[in-house]
Design a protein around this motif. Structure first.
Motif, PDB file in Angstrom:
ATOM      1  N   VAL A   1       0.832  -1.211   0.000  1.00 53.78           N
ATOM      2  CA  VAL A   1       0.000   0.000   0.000  1.00 53.78           C
ATOM      3  C   VAL A   1       0.863   1.255   0.000  1.00 53.78           C
ATOM      4  O   VAL A   1       0.564   2.221  -0.699  1.00 53.78           O
ATOM      5  N   ASN A   2       1.963   1.238   0.755  1.00 56.40           N
ATOM      6  CA  ASN A   2       2.785   2.452   0.850  1.00 56.40           C
ATOM      7  C   ASN A   2       3.537   2.765  -0.445  1.00 56.40           C
ATOM      8  O   ASN A   2       4.174   3.803  -0.548  1.00 56.40           O
ATOM      9  N   GLN A   3       3.442   1.880  -1.458  1.00 60.00           N
ATOM     10  CA  GLN A   3       4.087   2.155  -2.741  1.00 60.00           C
ATOM     11  C   GLN A   3       3.102   2.586  -3.824  1.00 60.00           C
ATOM     12  O   GLN A   3       3.488   2.815  -4.952  1.00 60.00           O
ATOM     13  N   VAL A   4       1.827   2.675  -3.465  1.00 60.39           N
ATOM     14  CA  VAL A   4       0.835   3.154  -4.433  1.00 60.39           C
ATOM     15  C   VAL A   4       0.141   4.427  -3.945  1.00 60.39           C
ATOM     16  O   VAL A   4      -0.722   4.953  -4.625  1.00 60.39           O
ATOM     17  N   GLY A   5       0.531   4.902  -2.785  1.00 58.45           N
ATOM     18  CA  GLY A   5      -0.087   6.109  -2.260  1.00 58.45           C
ATOM     19  C   GLY A   5       0.691   6.664  -1.084  1.00 58.45           C
ATOM     20  O   GLY A   5       1.607   6.033  -0.562  1.00 58.45           O
ATOM     21  N   ASN A   6       0.297   7.855  -0.678  1.00 59.82           N
ATOM     22  CA  ASN A   6       0.912   8.537   0.445  1.00 59.82           C
ATOM     23  C   ASN A   6       0.105   8.239   1.712  1.00 59.82           C
ATOM     24  O   ASN A   6      -1.091   8.506   1.751  1.00 59.82           O
ATOM     25  N   ILE A   7       0.758   7.697   2.742  1.00 59.30           N
ATOM     26  CA  ILE A   7       0.072   7.348   3.988  1.00 59.30           C
ATOM     27  C   ILE A   7       0.464   8.373   5.046  1.00 59.30           C
ATOM     28  O   ILE A   7       1.650   8.568   5.315  1.00 59.30           O
ATOM     29  N   THR A   8      -0.546   9.019   5.645  1.00 62.17           N
ATOM     30  CA  THR A   8      -0.287   9.984   6.710  1.00 62.17           C
ATOM     31  C   THR A   8      -1.212   9.705   7.883  1.00 62.17           C
ATOM     32  O   THR A   8      -2.305   9.177   7.719  1.00 62.17           O
TER      33      THR A   8
END
Length: 187
Positions: free
Chosen positions: A54-61
């Protein structure tokens, strides 16, 4: 002979460090009521036919103590990310607003906290089993070397070092478990 003993003990310590690293990563995935991006570790999204974290297809904050925001780099990835989170069964329902996916962590009940503590202790026990297995393997290796000509005193010293390493790493595991349990049980 002493060089072979040193290699055996070095390899054993390396295995114990790996067990500890694995424990730390598994404890990071267990949510303790606070939102952390590690909750999403291990969740893969179908990205044009190949699995991607998941962390390679979007920005997680982390927006606040109970909210995680995922902003996909491509808008068409919203549905696959949402499906992957639901399929991972992490106990959180994703909220899709058309731009971002938000994960709202519900407050933990007392019963759920106890379940998480049991899971934490299970992970700790698995790490201890690996550490004890590494000790058993090194002691078997020392006995083989003893048959090949290692002195009895040298063998005893090596076994003592192996036991000290085992005690050291099990104490570290216990420390990690106590800290995680305190974190989970804090309201």
């Amino acid at each position: 002979m002493q060089e072979q003993v040193s290699k055996l003990i070095g390899a054993t310590e390396e295995g114990m460090k790996k067990a500890l690293t694995h424990l730390e990563s598994e404890l990071g995935k267990i949510r303790a009521g606070k939102a952390t991006p590690q909750i999403l570790d291990g969740i893969s999204v179908d990205y044009y036919g190949s699995p991607m974290p998941v962390n390679q297809v979007g920005n997680i904050t982390v927006l606040d103590a109970r909210t995680i925001n995922i902003q996909p780099w491509e808008k068409n990835m919203l549905q696959p990310i949402e499906r992957a989170i639901i399929a991972a069964n992490i106990g959180i329902n994703p909220q899709n607003d058309g731009v971002n996916i938000r994960l709202f962590l519900p407050p933990l009940t007392e019963e759920r906290r106890r379940e998480l503590v049991k899971r934490t202790q299970g992970e700790g026990e698995n790490s201890k089993i690996v550490i004890r297995g590494a000790r058993r393997d090194v002691i078997e290796g020392i006995k083989k070397l003893q048959k090949e000509g290692l002195s009895e005193d040298g063998a005893k010293d090596a076994e003592t070092i192996a036991q000290q390493l085992t005690d050291k790493y099990i104490a570290i595991v216990d420390k990690h478990l106590a800290a995680k349990e305190k974190e989970i049980m804090a309201i």
